[in-house]
Structures are given as C-alpha cells and as structure tokens.
Design a protein around this motif. Structure first.
Motif, PDB file in Angstrom:
ATOM      1  N   LEU A 588       0.854  -1.184   0.000  1.00 47.49           N
ATOM      2  CA  LEU A 588       0.000   0.000   0.000  1.00 47.49           C
ATOM      3  C   LEU A 588       0.893   1.239   0.000  1.00 47.49           C
ATOM      4  O   LEU A 588       1.237   1.761   1.062  1.00 47.49           O
ATOM      5  N   GLU A 681      -5.392  -6.297   4.001  1.00 47.50           N
ATOM      6  CA  GLU A 681      -4.785  -5.282   3.143  1.00 47.50           C
ATOM      7  C   GLU A 681      -3.964  -5.923   2.027  1.00 47.50           C
ATOM      8  O   GLU A 681      -3.962  -5.436   0.890  1.00 47.50           O
ATOM      9  N   SER A 685      -4.805  -5.214  -1.844  1.00 52.23           N
ATOM     10  CA  SER A 685      -3.842  -4.562  -2.734  1.00 52.23           C
ATOM     11  C   SER A 685      -3.524  -5.412  -3.958  1.00 52.23           C
ATOM     12  O   SER A 685      -3.226  -4.876  -5.028  1.00 52.23           O
ATOM     13  N   PRO A 689      -6.402  -3.392  -6.835  1.00 56.13           N
ATOM     14  CA  PRO A 689      -5.480  -2.259  -6.667  1.00 56.13           C
ATOM     15  C   PRO A 689      -6.143  -0.894  -6.866  1.00 56.13           C
ATOM     16  O   PRO A 689      -5.784   0.069  -6.195  1.00 56.13           O
ATOM     17  N   THR A 692      -7.898  -0.034  -3.771  1.00 53.33           N
ATOM     18  CA  THR A 692      -6.900   0.265  -2.743  1.00 53.33           C
ATOM     19  C   THR A 692      -6.411   1.698  -2.876  1.00 53.33           C
ATOM     20  O   THR A 692      -6.312   2.436  -1.885  1.00 53.33           O
ATOM     21  N   ASP A 693      -6.088   2.121  -4.110  1.00 53.74           N
ATOM     22  CA  ASP A 693      -5.631   3.503  -4.328  1.00 53.74           C
ATOM     23  C   ASP A 693      -6.691   4.502  -3.887  1.00 53.74           C
ATOM     24  O   ASP A 693      -6.380   5.546  -3.287  1.00 53.74           O
TER      25      ASP A 693
END
Length: 723
Positions: A588, A681, A685, A689, A692-693
C-alpha cells in the motif's frame, strides 16, 4: 559444554571444537556411536535439547550405508523403496523436484544437508572407531582409536546407533555339497558389469535381490532368482500414486488386518491382465512381511529374462539342486540373504544378540539406564521418521522431561509388543519389528506432555540491524528459543542481547568482512538470515531524489541484496532460510515516504526473484509488518509528515512472532502478513489495486484537510493540489 582447563584434547577429524578431552566426562555427557542416519538424528535431537553430546563414526565422512564405500552395502543403482513424503524428516522436506523414489546419491546429499543445517557434523569425530565400551559406576569407559591413535574417554550415557546392515548373514548351516563356482554377498555388490557373460543365481526375494537382479539383466548371460518362500512384490506406483502412500493413508483410521485386506484387493485389481511366469505367491498377507517393491522384476520374469527357482537344496560342482528337484548350472551365487545385527564393542554378556534384546519403545533396555539404542528395528516403512521419533524420545528422557516408566510397566509393554509382532510376522526377528504408522503415533502420544522449550536449538542465525528496535527483539527471541545469533549493524553494540559485528551494509567490502566474521562466530555456517536493517525518512515522490532517497535505497534494497548474496553459499549448504522484513508500504504505497515504499517494494521483488533461483535449496520469505512504534519514524515525524493517522500501530511482538513462525515452518511461506488487518490489506492490494488507491487517496485527503501537514515544507505540493 566448555572444555575443562588443562585437559588434553584428542579429537578425531571433524571433531566438535567444544568436544571431548581424553579421560573427561561432563555431567550427563552422551556419546552416540554411528554416523549414519540414526546417529545423525540422535545427535541433532540431543543438541536441540541442550544435551552435551558427541558422535563417533569410523568412516571419514557421515552418511552410513548410503555412502559408496567397501564397508557399506550401497551400490550406484540403489534407490529408495519408500516415497518422499513417507521418508523425509519432519523438519527437513526433500526438494519438490526430486522423483517419488530418490536415488542413493540424492538421499546421501539430503542427509548431508540435514547434518549441515542443524550443526550436527561438527559434533562428530570421524575416522574414529569405538573398540570397546565398559560399564563403570558413573557411566561408560570408551576405548577409541582415532587418526592420532588409541585413547580413552568416559561418558555418562551411551547411544548405540551403528545400524544393522554391515555384518552379512549367510545360510546357517551351509547348504550341503561343494560349489565350485564363485560366491559373494550383496554387501560387496557394486556394478553389474563385473558379472558380464556369467550365469548368476540371486538368492533371496528382498528389495536388494530385486534391484540387483534387475541390474544384472543385459549384463549376465543368465539371471536366476531362488525364492525359498513366497513373496508379495508391490509396484512402486498403484493407481497413480506411490504405493506406500495408500497404506499410510489407511493406517490413520484402520487396523492392520483390515488394511491388509484392502491392500490385497487393490493389488489384485491392479494385476488384472498380467499372465505368465511369476514369483511364487506368499501364503501370508501383504502386511505380514518386510515390503518388497519392484516395477521391473515381475515384468522381466514374465518375459523370461529372469528365471525363478525354488529354495536351494544343495550343491555339486557348479550345479545347484533346488527343493523342487530342478537343477541348474551357474557360475556365481549372489547371496541377498540380509544382515546380522551386531554391537561388537559391547560385552556379549550385556547384549548377547541385539536382534533379541527387549527394548522399551525399541530404545530403552529394561535394566540398563545408561544405555539406549536408536535404529535397532525393522520397520514396515522408511527408517528416517522412526529414528527421528526415537531420537526425540531419547532427548526428552535424558533431559528429564519424560522419565522412564517403572520396570514392570516397561516389561508389560515389551511383552505385549512381542506377542503382537509374532501374531503378524511370526518368528522372523519379532523383537525388532514395528509397524511404522502405529509406532509413530505411539511416540507422538508419549511426547504430547513434553514441551519443546528450544525449537531453534543449534540453529545459526544472522540478524541485520541487530542494534535497533526490531533487531534487539529478534535477537532476544531467537536466543531464547535456543538459536545461536550474531547481529550485523553499523556499530557494534555491547548492550545488545546478542553479539553484534560492526558492518556498513552499504559498503560491499564491509559486508564481506562482516558476514565472514559472523559465520566464524557461528562456528562456520549459517542456517537463517533475517534481513531486518532498514531506514525511513521523508521523501516525496514528486521531488528529485535527495541524499535521503539514495540512503534508503542503498540500505533497504542494495544492502539486503549484498548481505544475502554474500551469505547464500552458507545458506545453500545448510538448506537454510532467508527472511526479508519488508513493510505494509510495499503493498500500500503512501505519499510523502516514497523512498521507503519503493525500496521495500523492490525488496519484495528481489525476494520473489531470489526464490525462483534458489528456492529448491533455500527457503525465502517476505514479512510485511504495518507500523511499529520505533525510532525509524522519528525523522518523518520531525519533518511534519507523520502518517500516524493513516497507519494503525501494531505490537512489536507480533512481528517477531511472524518471523519465528516463518523460520520454523516446515516449508518456508512465501509472504507473511503480521496481523489480520495486514492479511486483508495484502489481499485487497493484490486483487483490487484500483480500490486500494481510492481508499488511500481518501485517507490522505482527510489528513490534509485536518491540517496534519500544515507545517511541512515537503508537503507543499500535496496541500496545493488538495486545495
């Protein structure tokens, strides 16, 4: 385990540097006789339990009967007759790419790796023979002959692990008549070419007889097998999997008689459609004799390339007369008739016949508490798991964690086992017989109440960054679990819980010297390398790389790369482990700390590539902690760029435990998160993704809006873009 001052030391080649001096014996000191699989397993278990021990091996190297040598029964074409999962030690798996039934050379390399990994070899005196062992009031007086000549040694306990496949057994009494050809025992067999052009009679139906007969076909003019009694010949694979794995699976839930019926049904089903000449069938059940495995002999017999004969009745010249009246002329008789168990260094009045010796759990004599045996058994499966279990039992007893039962209880147990063995195997060495699965379950029950206080005893560990928060905790935990630990750090730190060698991980010359010194302090090898050293600090990605960026990349990535590559030859020899401590930020990425996140992500990529290159011999694991409160965050906090509100702190002990779990796991895990949140997490990720961003952006935006970075010049661009 230190040597008393003023003691003359007479170690043999390969002796333990802390080894035994002439005429001395420390309290509870143990000698193990034999450097084969049983002796190696015994020394390893005793070392891990903290017992002062040394081994004695008359050959110049370890390996026992798997060495190619005139004093062993090994031959080049020898292969295992038990499959990998049913053969390997529990804490040292065989390489996945090896075949189901490894070769002699592969098993020898496996045993050598095992001895090296657990520091066993340096506790053996090779080239040293135990001539005699005499009982004394305090233990044993050993008469030894080593490279420097004869000497004596006293010990408190003697472990006999010399094996029982080195004294050939020939028919007694000899068959009538005189044979004018040549004879030999399988013990001296090496290559089939020495029998080229000759008519050879192989006597016996065990695994050695099957292997040798197969090799002789195509070399000898004629190959015959003399079978005195019927035999079950099992294929090495049955319905797509190694045959012994079927019985192993059934052994967990079914008694042997029921397993036998199922096994025989499977064998009959698999043999449908095979007709022609065959070895005589056994009148007994398939699980009532030592298993004979061969894919080749039954086919060669059906094809007429191996002739089957009955038992021998007598000899006349070069003619052999068999019990069914048939006669054949042969040039050579090769006796594959097994071995006698012998312990020539013990008084015959103490042990008249080892094969008839009553032993509790096949380890402990009933009336001699200073003597034990490891490997004196005939198992239905591989010897390796058995001697491993016996060695752990022995270690638990000698450390007082598992006292011997009363003599009456031991006698009752031995008597019950003998009766069961005779019901199953008859009078063929009933004292030595064990059902491998039943025996391992029994020993496991015995050891249930015994806690293993030193699971890493004897392991040699290097920890980088050993003077820091993580490094100190790791060093203390490894040491507490029995490992020998040496740290590497920029400066030596006498206050650290383990010795710390001064080493600049960003300087290749310093790394070479530092690793060499650490290896020396550890006694000449490394089993575990923990790449813990790291550096953090503010480094926004939008700015040109500063000196801080270079410093973090050099230490976090290149330093770990350099020290790993330098230590790798040692790790490969010991089949060791490498653990990289990366970061949650490798998965992350967070703004304002780009150098740290980039270096840790690159470190994880390096670990992945290294695994592809060395994973067959060295376990490679990457651990991903979240934020742990430590000085590494101070510089970021001082610059006003703390992400304390973004990362949730976790306990240091959780990270340390994750590293320990990775090192002690049977197979090295690939990636390890240190918390439940970390596992979530990691999954997020990798599999989502974009989501996550989005989560990270919203969190950072909230921190900017709250004024978290108001006084940080390095965050000016971030504040401007967020309004």
């Amino acid at each position: 385990m230190g040597q008393p001052h003023g003691t003359a030391v007479r170690p043999g080649k390969g002796a333990d540097a802390m080894g035994a001096g002439r005429g001395t014996a420390g309290p509870g000191r143990v000698a193990v006789v034999g450097g084969g699989i049983a002796g190696i397993a015994a020394v390893k278990a005793l070392l891990q339990a903290g017992v002062e021990v040394f081994g004695v091996e008359r050959a110049d190297e370890l390996g026992g009967l798997w060495r190619l040598s005139p004093d062993t029964a090994a031959y080049e074409g020898l292969r295992l007759n038990t499959s990998k999962p049913r053969t390997e030690f529990s804490d040292h798996p065989m390489p996945e790419e090896w075949p189901d039934y490894p070769s002699r050379a592969q098993l020898l390399s496996y045993v050598d790796d095992y001895a090296e990994r657990f520091g066993v070899a340096r506790h053996f005196r090779t080239g040293t023979e135990l001539v005699a062992a005499r009982r004394t009031e305090d233990g044993w007086l050993l008469e030894l002959t080593g490279p420097e000549g004869p000497y004596e040694e006293t010990v408190a306990h003697l472990v006999v692990a010399n094996g029982h496949n080195h004294t050939p057994r020939l028919p007694e009494p000899p068959y009538p008549g005189t044979f004018e050809g040549t004879t030999s025992h399988a013990h001296s067999y090496r290559e089939p070419s020495e029998f080229a052009g000759r008519r050879v009679l192989v006597v016996g139906t065990g695994n050695s007889a099957m292997d040798v007969a197969t090799e002789l076909v195509g070399q000898a003019d004629e190959v015959l097998i003399s079978a005195r009694r019927g035999v079950w010949v099992l294929p090495k694979r049955l319905f797509g999997r190694p045959t012994d794995q079927w019985n192993g699976a059934l052994a967990a839930v079914l008694p042997w008689r029921l397993r036998q019926r199922i096994s025989q049904g499977m064998l009959r089903l698999a043999a449908r459609g095979t007709e022609g000449p065959a070895l005589p069938p056994s009148p007994e059940g398939v699980l009532q004799d030592h298993p004979t495995l061969s894919d080749t002999v039954p086919a060669l017999v059906r094809a007429g390339r191996i002739g089957v004969r009955a038992g021998i009745e007598g000899f006349e010249g070069r003619r052999v007369r068999f019990t069914d009246g048939r006669e054949d002329e042969v040039d050579h008789v090769l006796w594959c008739t097994g071995y006698r168990a012998t312990v020539p260094f013990l008084d015959p009045s103490l042990v008249p016949d080892p094969a008839r010796l009553p032993l509790y759990r096949h380890v402990f004599p009933l009336d001699e508490d200073a003597l034990s045996f490891v490997g004196l058994m005939q198992s239905t499966g591989s010897a390796l798991p058995v001697v491993e279990a016996q060695s752990r039992l022995l270690a638990a007893h000698l450390t007082g964690r598992l006292p011997r039962p009363s003599r009456d209880r031991m006698l009752a147990s031995v008597g019950g086992e003998l009766q069961s063995a005779r019901e199953r195997w008859g009078d063929r060495r009933p004292r030595m017989r064990i059902d491998v699965d039943r025996y391992l379950r029994q020993v496991a029950r015995d050891l249930e109440a015994v806690t293993t206080e030193t699971p890493l005893a004897g392991r040699r560990v290097i920890v980088t960054g050993a003077a820091g928060t993580f490094g100190r905790a790791l060093g203390a935990r490894f040491s507490g679990l029995g490992a020998r630990v040496v740290g590497l750090d920029l400066h030596a730190d006498p206050s650290a819980p383990v010795p710390v060698v001064a080493c600049d991980l960003t300087d290749p010359e310093s790394v070479t010297k530092g690793v060499e010194e650490a290896v020396r302090l550890l006694g000449g090898g490394v089993d575990v390398l923990v790449n813990n050293a790291g550096r953090g600090g503010p480094a926004p990605a939008e700015l040109r790389p500063s000196a801080e960026v270079h410093a973090q990349l050099n230490l976090n990535l290149l330093g770990a790369w350099d020290v790993t590559a330098t230590a790798l030859p040692h790790l490969e020899r010991s089949r060791g482990r490498v653990v990289f401590i990366a970061s949650r930020m490798a998965l992350l990425p967070l703004p304002l700390a780009a150098a740290y996140g980039v270096s840790k992500r690159a470190l994880a990529a390096y670990a992945d590539t290294l695994r592809l290159e060395v994973g067959t011999h060295v376990g490679v694991t990457t651990v991903y902690p979240s934020m742990v409160r430590s000085p590494i965050h101070d510089s970021t906090r001082e610059a006003g760029l703390s992400l304390d509100g973004v990362s949730r702190p976790e306990p240091l002990e959780g990270v340390v435990s994750a590293v320990i779990d990775a090192v002690t796991a049977r197979r090295a895990p690939r990636d390890v998160a240190t918390t439940r949140r970390g596992r979530a997490e990691m999954a997020l990720s990798r599999h989502a993704p974009t989501l996550t961003d989005r989560i990270v952006r919203r969190t950072v935006a909230a921190r900017v809006a709250a004024g978290a970075f108001a006084k940080a010049p390095l965050a000016e661009g971030l504040r401007r873009r967020h309004g």
